[in-house]
Design a protein around this motif. Structure first.
Motif, short mmCIF file in Angstrom:
data_model
loop_
_atom_site.label_atom_id
_atom_site.label_comp_id
_atom_site.label_asym_id
_atom_site.label_seq_id
_atom_site.Cartn_x
_atom_site.Cartn_y
_atom_site.Cartn_z
N LYS A 37 16.07 21.59 8.66
CA LYS A 37 14.67 21.26 8.18
C LYS A 37 14.78 19.68 7.32
O LYS A 37 15.87 19.25 6.62
N VAL A 38 13.50 19.01 7.36
CA VAL A 38 13.48 17.56 6.77
C VAL A 38 13.46 18.00 5.22
O VAL A 38 12.66 18.58 4.80
N GLU A 39 14.60 17.49 4.38
CA GLU A 39 14.72 17.67 2.97
C GLU A 39 13.98 16.46 2.45
O GLU A 39 13.21 16.91 1.28
N TYR A 40 14.22 15.46 2.85
CA TYR A 40 13.59 14.26 2.16
C TYR A 40 13.58 13.12 2.99
O TYR A 40 14.30 12.86 3.74
N ALA A 41 12.50 12.26 2.91
CA ALA A 41 12.29 11.04 3.75
C ALA A 41 11.64 10.00 2.87
O ALA A 41 10.43 10.33 2.34
N VAL A 73 0.74 -1.24 0.05
CA VAL A 73 -0.04 0.10 -0.05
C VAL A 73 0.73 1.25 0.10
O VAL A 73 1.61 1.38 0.94
N ASN A 74 0.73 2.21 -1.07
CA ASN A 74 1.62 3.40 -1.08
C ASN A 74 0.90 4.52 -0.26
O ASN A 74 -0.14 4.41 0.30
N TYR A 75 1.85 5.22 0.63
CA TYR A 75 1.26 6.27 1.64
C TYR A 75 2.34 7.36 1.28
O TYR A 75 3.39 7.29 1.05
N GLU A 76 1.49 8.42 1.25
CA GLU A 76 2.12 10.01 1.45
C GLU A 76 1.94 10.72 2.39
O GLU A 76 0.82 10.80 2.94
N GLY A 77 3.06 10.85 3.31
CA GLY A 77 2.87 11.57 4.62
C GLY A 77 3.52 12.65 4.52
O GLY A 77 3.53 13.35 3.36
N ARG A 78 3.42 13.48 5.80
CA ARG A 78 3.86 14.87 5.67
C ARG A 78 5.15 15.27 5.38
O ARG A 78 5.40 16.29 4.85
N TYR A 79 5.90 14.05 5.54
CA TYR A 79 7.51 14.45 5.41
C TYR A 79 8.25 13.57 4.27
O TYR A 79 9.23 13.65 4.10
N GLY A 80 7.23 12.81 3.68
CA GLY A 80 7.85 11.62 2.93
C GLY A 80 6.90 10.77 2.51
O GLY A 80 5.81 10.91 2.75
N SER A 81 7.26 9.86 1.58
CA SER A 81 6.34 8.93 1.16
C SER A 81 6.98 7.28 1.20
O SER A 81 8.07 7.36 1.86
N GLY A 82 6.18 6.21 0.74
CA GLY A 82 6.83 4.94 1.11
C GLY A 82 5.50 4.12 1.14
O GLY A 82 4.65 4.35 0.38
N SER A 83 5.69 2.60 1.48
CA SER A 83 4.65 1.77 1.27
C SER A 83 4.93 0.76 2.27
O SER A 83 5.90 0.64 3.17
N TYR A 84 3.79 0.02 2.64
CA TYR A 84 3.69 -0.94 3.83
C TYR A 84 2.96 -2.25 3.34
O TYR A 84 2.03 -2.00 2.38
N PRO A 85 3.34 -3.61 3.58
CA PRO A 85 2.68 -4.63 3.24
C PRO A 85 1.43 -4.74 3.84
O PRO A 85 1.11 -4.66 5.11
N VAL A 86 0.40 -5.51 3.11
CA VAL A 86 -0.87 -6.02 3.60
C VAL A 86 -0.74 -7.43 3.43
O VAL A 86 -0.66 -7.86 2.33
N ILE A 87 -1.18 -8.24 4.25
CA ILE A 87 -1.23 -9.73 4.05
C ILE A 87 -2.72 -10.33 4.07
O ILE A 87 -3.59 -9.44 4.62
#
Length: 547
Positions: A135-139, A73-87
């Motif tokens: 500051k947070v540049e990338y996460a 599952v893709n996720y866009e957060g306040r400071y960066g993006s990513g993904s996590y698994p679902v079973i």
């Protein structure tokens, strides 16, 4: 980054003398150089998973994969993006929902946090971040299911964080979290429960760690190149031995235990990033029995075996490279050789990886023959190349050997291909045996090998591989059945993989059948893919002799 790091060290030394040096606020700054992990509160006693007794480890080289489906599952957060698994696929859907919720919660707590991982000097950096001086540049953060077998689920979360300092320098951190779950209960698995009861797991790990430690009196002894090269574990303090809550995950490919060292292990020199150490578990693990259940936990309960890959001691692996030229009619042909082998292999296996003149000379003679022939048609304008390579891989006790040569010829001016030919050979050996396995050796006596393979190929067509055959190129079952027969009639090379047999077909025979019996325009690459492997779960464990 070096400039930024130097500034931080200097600031740390001066902070206690002049509060105004920290942003000019007049406030007393936090401890400028806390010890790694000092901010973390003492963890409460965990409610660990309770496993079954496993008196002794076995030499079984395979495990039973969990029959789960995994999606990201893709996720866009306040400071960066990513993904996590679902079973999905557990019979206990309430427990499945609980596990997925816990995975999501752990992921979001990482990606949406701007707290600096508590490495050495992190309080000072956090204060600069809070004060707007960085500051947070990338996460980004991603969660990965590293292993899913024998009712265990091992999930790693990796976060990468880049900060931009107000003077334009960058500083980066990485952070790891893990979840190792008993799928019967959803509880965390203690590291010692991965070992059989006759093995002191903590002592076993400690001894392995001691063998990996690299000692330096000070890091100033390291050259510029050495500083960034991991040649072992470097210590910032005495080695105290690991605790039962040590961070780890399990490799789903090798079965190895992967230790994670970070701010929670301040005696390991980590700087701003985790360090990892792989420990082989082949003859000490309790994988096959520790979290066994009386009945399958999964909706799909067909046996799904998986053979661990094996990575050899690199000190035993040898790689030989050679090149030479062949002069002909005003042109030069290139002949390149690359041989990889393990020096302790028996000769019956070695002969395919380190070929002698008996195997090399016919290929070299053919190369030179074609060089001379084409030089008559394109005098002084032939670019000729010969490559001969061998390599091997090991899956459990099986050694797969790959041998390939390619002869290619081109004109230089104008550039164009004249011809190309070559050959691929594949051999499989079990243990120290010197006779390669035949395909029928993989199956139990009396098994209908052709029928089993055709059923497995058809399962590829109806399963996930169906997408490789677009609707406008679709074939009927009868057409595919004829195609499978044509491929099998010619014969197949094979190798043994972790969860499947891999096959290597004669593409000319396959494409001729398509042309004569199915029609032009068919996606022949898609059909080749359907016969490129057969899953063990589709062949049926009871029909296979390799386990």
């Amino acid at each position: 980054m070096k400039k930024f790091f130097a500034v931080l060290i200097a600031a740390a030394l001066l902070a206690s003398l002049a509060a105004c040096s920290f942003g000019g606020s007049g406030q007393t700054p936090p401890d400028p150089q806390p010890q790694q992990g000092s901010e973390a509160p003492e963890a409460p006693s965990r409610d660990w998973a309770v496993g079954e007794p496993v008196k002794k480890s076995s030499d079984r080289f395979w495990v039973m994969n969990n029959s789960l489906t995994e999606e990201n599952v893709n996720y866009e957060g306040r400071y960066g993006s990513g993904s996590y698994p679902v079973i999905s696929g557990l019979k206990d859907e309430a427990l499945q929902e609980q596990i997925n919720a816990a995975i999501k919660e752990r992921f979001i707590s990482l990606i949406d946090s701007v707290e600096i991982p508590p490495y050495l000097g992190s309080k000072l950096i956090q204060a600069r971040l809070d004060a707007g001086k960085a500051k947070v540049e990338y996460a980004y953060c991603y969660g990965t299911i590293q292993a899913s077998f024998e009712n265990m689920l091992s999930v790693q979360f990796y976060k990468y964080l880049t900060l931009l300092n107000d003077d334009g320098d960058y500083l980066s951190y990485n952070q790891d979290e893990v979840m190792n779950l008993d799928l019967r209960t959803g509880k965390e698995i203690r590291i010692t429960d991965l070992f059989a009861d006759n093995i002191d797991g903590l002592t076993y790990i400690d001894n392995h760690i001691r063998s990996e430690i690299v000692k330096y009196d000070s890091f100033n002894e390291l050259s510029e190149d050495e500083y960034w090269v991991d040649t072992g574990l470097r210590l910032d303090g005495p080695f105290p031995g690991i605790e039962e809550d040590q961070k780890y995950y399990i490799s789903g490919y090798t079965g190895d235990l992967i230790l994670i060292f970070d701010y929670d292990t301040p005696w390991v020199h980590c700087q701003n990033s985790s360090r990892y150490l792989s420990i082989g578990m082949g003859d000490v693990n309790a994988y096959s029995g520790r979290f066994a259940s009386g009945q399958s936990l999964f909706k799909e309960d067909a046996p799904n075996p998986f053979i661990f890959s094996v990575y050899d001691d690199s000190s035993k692996e040898k790689n030989e490279y050679e090149s030479k030229n062949y002069e002909f009619s005003g042109s030069t042909g290139y002949m390149g050789y690359s041989f990889s082998y393990r020096e302790d292999m028996p000769w019956g296996q070695m002969q395919y990886l380190k070929p002698d003149d008996y195997r090399l000379k016919p290929v070299e003679d053919r190369f030179k023959q074609l060089c001379d022939i084409y030089s008559r048609y394109y005098p002084g304008n032939v670019n000729a190349n010969m490559y001969y390579s061998t390599y091997y891989g090991q899956t459990g006790p099986y050694t797969n050997i790959f041998s390939n040569y390619t002869l290619s010829y081109y004109t230089n001016d104008p550039w164009g291909e004249i011809t190309r030919e070559g050959r691929d050979d594949h051999y499989v050996f079990r243990g120290q045996n010197t006779e390669p396995l035949k395909l029928e050796d993989v199956f139990v006596p009396g098994a209908d090998v052709r029928a089993l393979l055709k059923n497995a190929f058809e399962a590829n067509a109806l399963g996930s591989e169906a997408d490789w055959v677009p609707n406008n190129y679709a074939t009927t079952k009868e057409q595919r059945n004829g195609y499978f027969d044509a491929v099998l009639d010619y014969g197949l090379d094979f190798t043994i993989g972790s969860d499947r047999l891999y096959f290597y077909i004669n593409e000319g025979v396959a494409d001729l059948f398509i042309h004569q019996n199915i029609g032009e325009g068919l996606n022949q690459y898609a059909l080749r893919n359907l016969v490129s492997y057969a899953m063990y779960k589709d062949l049926g464990m009871d029909n296979l002799s390799i386990f």
